[in-house]
Scaffold this motif. Structure first.
Motif, PDB file in Angstrom:
ATOM      1  N   ILE A 122       1.091  -1.209   0.345  1.00 18.24           N
ATOM      2  CA  ILE A 122      -0.454   0.077   0.057  1.00 18.24           C
ATOM      3  C   ILE A 122       1.008   1.040   0.583  1.00 18.24           C
ATOM      4  N   ASN A 123       0.591   2.359  -0.625  1.00 22.86           N
ATOM      5  CA  ASN A 123       0.802   3.348  -0.859  1.00 22.86           C
ATOM      6  C   ASN A 123       0.400   4.441  -0.581  1.00 22.86           C
ATOM      7  N   GLN A 124       1.217   5.575  -0.195  1.00 26.66           N
ATOM      8  CA  GLN A 124       0.557   6.325   0.606  1.00 26.66           C
ATOM      9  C   GLN A 124      -1.106   7.021   0.515  1.00 26.66           C
ATOM     10  N   LYS A 125      -1.054   7.673  -0.773  1.00 23.69           N
ATOM     11  CA  LYS A 125      -2.203   7.775  -0.805  1.00 23.69           C
ATOM     12  C   LYS A 125      -2.793   6.612  -0.791  1.00 23.69           C
ATOM     13  N   LEU A 126      -3.008   5.594  -1.273  1.00 25.44           N
ATOM     14  CA  LEU A 126      -3.883   4.091  -1.036  1.00 25.44           C
ATOM     15  C   LEU A 126      -4.329   4.163   0.307  1.00 25.44           C
ATOM     16  N   TRP A 127      -3.092   4.668   0.966  1.00 28.05           N
ATOM     17  CA  TRP A 127      -3.387   4.663   2.853  1.00 28.05           C
ATOM     18  C   TRP A 127      -4.861   6.057   3.014  1.00 28.05           C
ATOM     19  N   ILE A 128      -4.281   6.577   2.380  1.00 27.14           N
ATOM     20  CA  ILE A 128      -4.916   7.736   3.081  1.00 27.14           C
ATOM     21  C   ILE A 128      -6.532   7.826   2.613  1.00 27.14           C
ATOM     22  N   ARG A 129      -6.855   7.232   1.147  1.00 26.30           N
ATOM     23  CA  ARG A 129      -7.912   6.572   0.578  1.00 26.30           C
ATOM     24  C   ARG A 129      -9.078   5.982   1.799  1.00 26.30           C
ATOM     25  N   LEU A 130      -7.957   4.638   1.795  1.00 28.11           N
ATOM     26  CA  LEU A 130      -8.206   3.528   3.003  1.00 28.11           C
ATOM     27  C   LEU A 130      -8.866   4.205   4.571  1.00 28.11           C
ATOM     28  N   ARG A 131      -7.878   5.307   4.590  1.00 28.57           N
ATOM     29  CA  ARG A 131      -8.841   6.185   6.327  1.00 28.57           C
ATOM     30  C   ARG A 131      -9.695   6.467   5.395  1.00 28.57           C
ATOM     31  N   GLU A 132      -9.888   7.577   4.354  1.00 25.96           N
ATOM     32  CA  GLU A 132     -11.520   7.531   4.506  1.00 25.96           C
ATOM     33  C   GLU A 132     -12.612   6.728   4.212  1.00 25.96           C
ATOM     34  N   LYS A 136       4.203  -9.961  -0.893  1.00 30.18           N
ATOM     35  CA  LYS A 136       3.218  -8.277  -1.231  1.00 30.18           C
ATOM     36  C   LYS A 136       2.627  -8.510  -2.466  1.00 30.18           C
ATOM     37  N   VAL A 137       1.504  -8.017  -2.693  1.00 25.22           N
ATOM     38  CA  VAL A 137       0.919  -7.476  -3.569  1.00 25.22           C
ATOM     39  C   VAL A 137       0.849  -6.186  -3.862  1.00 25.22           C
ATOM     40  N   ILE A 138       1.021  -5.425  -5.562  1.00 28.36           N
ATOM     41  CA  ILE A 138       0.400  -4.241  -4.767  1.00 28.36           C
ATOM     42  C   ILE A 138      -0.908  -3.387  -5.319  1.00 28.36           C
ATOM     43  N   VAL A 139      -1.309  -2.517  -4.568  1.00 34.80           N
ATOM     44  CA  VAL A 139      -2.828  -2.384  -4.620  1.00 34.80           C
ATOM     45  C   VAL A 139      -2.292  -0.907  -4.642  1.00 34.80           C
ATOM     46  N   GLU A 140      -3.725  -1.098  -6.109  1.00 35.85           N
ATOM     47  CA  GLU A 140      -3.724   0.088  -6.710  1.00 35.85           C
ATOM     48  C   GLU A 140      -5.094   1.075  -6.215  1.00 35.85           C
ATOM     49  N   THR A 141      -5.441   2.418  -5.870  1.00 33.58           N
ATOM     50  CA  THR A 141      -5.616   2.486  -5.023  1.00 33.58           C
ATOM     51  C   THR A 141      -7.241   2.523  -4.661  1.00 33.58           C
TER      52      THR A 141
END
Length: 90
Positions: free
Chosen positions: A4-14, A49-54
Motif C-alpha cells: 500500500i502506498n501513501q495515497k491508498l493509505w489516505i483513501r483507506l482511512r477515508e 507482497k501484492v501491489i494494490v491500486e487506490t
C-alpha cells in the motif's frame, strides 16, 4: 500482504468502516507492517507482497457487497494472490 502506498493509505482511512482501528499515519502503518513481516518470517511463514491500486479495494468490496474493513482487505489480498498465481500457471 498488500503493498500500500501513501495515497491508498489516505483513501483507506477515508472509506474504511474500521478506520478507527487503523494506525493514525502511513508511517505508523509501515512500521507495523514491517514488524508483522518479521514476525511471520520468524515463524517460518514467507509473505508475498501484492501491489494494490487506490480504487481497487473499494470496487472489489462493492462488487461483493462487503464493507471495506480488515476482513475484506485480507480477503482482497488473498484474491489478488490467487489471481497472480493463476496467471503465472497459464
Amino acid at each position: 500482504m498488500p503493498g500500500i502506498n501513501q495515497k491508498l493509505w489516505i483513501r483507506l482511512r477515508e472509506i474504511s468502516a474500521d478506520s478507527n482501528e487503523l494506525e493514525e499515519t502511513y508511517g505508523e502503518w509501515q512500521i507495523h507492517a514491517e514488524l508483522a513481516i518479521k514476525d511471520f518470517a520468524a515463524r517460518g511463514v514467507i509473505l508475498e507482497k501484492v501491489i494494490v491500486e487506490t480504487e481497487d479495494i473499494p470496487a472489489w468490496c462493492n462488487e461483493r457487497k462487503l464493507p471495506v474493513n480488515s476482513e475484506s482487505r485480507s480477503k482482497y489480498a488473498a484474491w489478488l494472490l490467487r489471481e497472480k498465481s493463476t496467471r503465472r500457471k497459464q
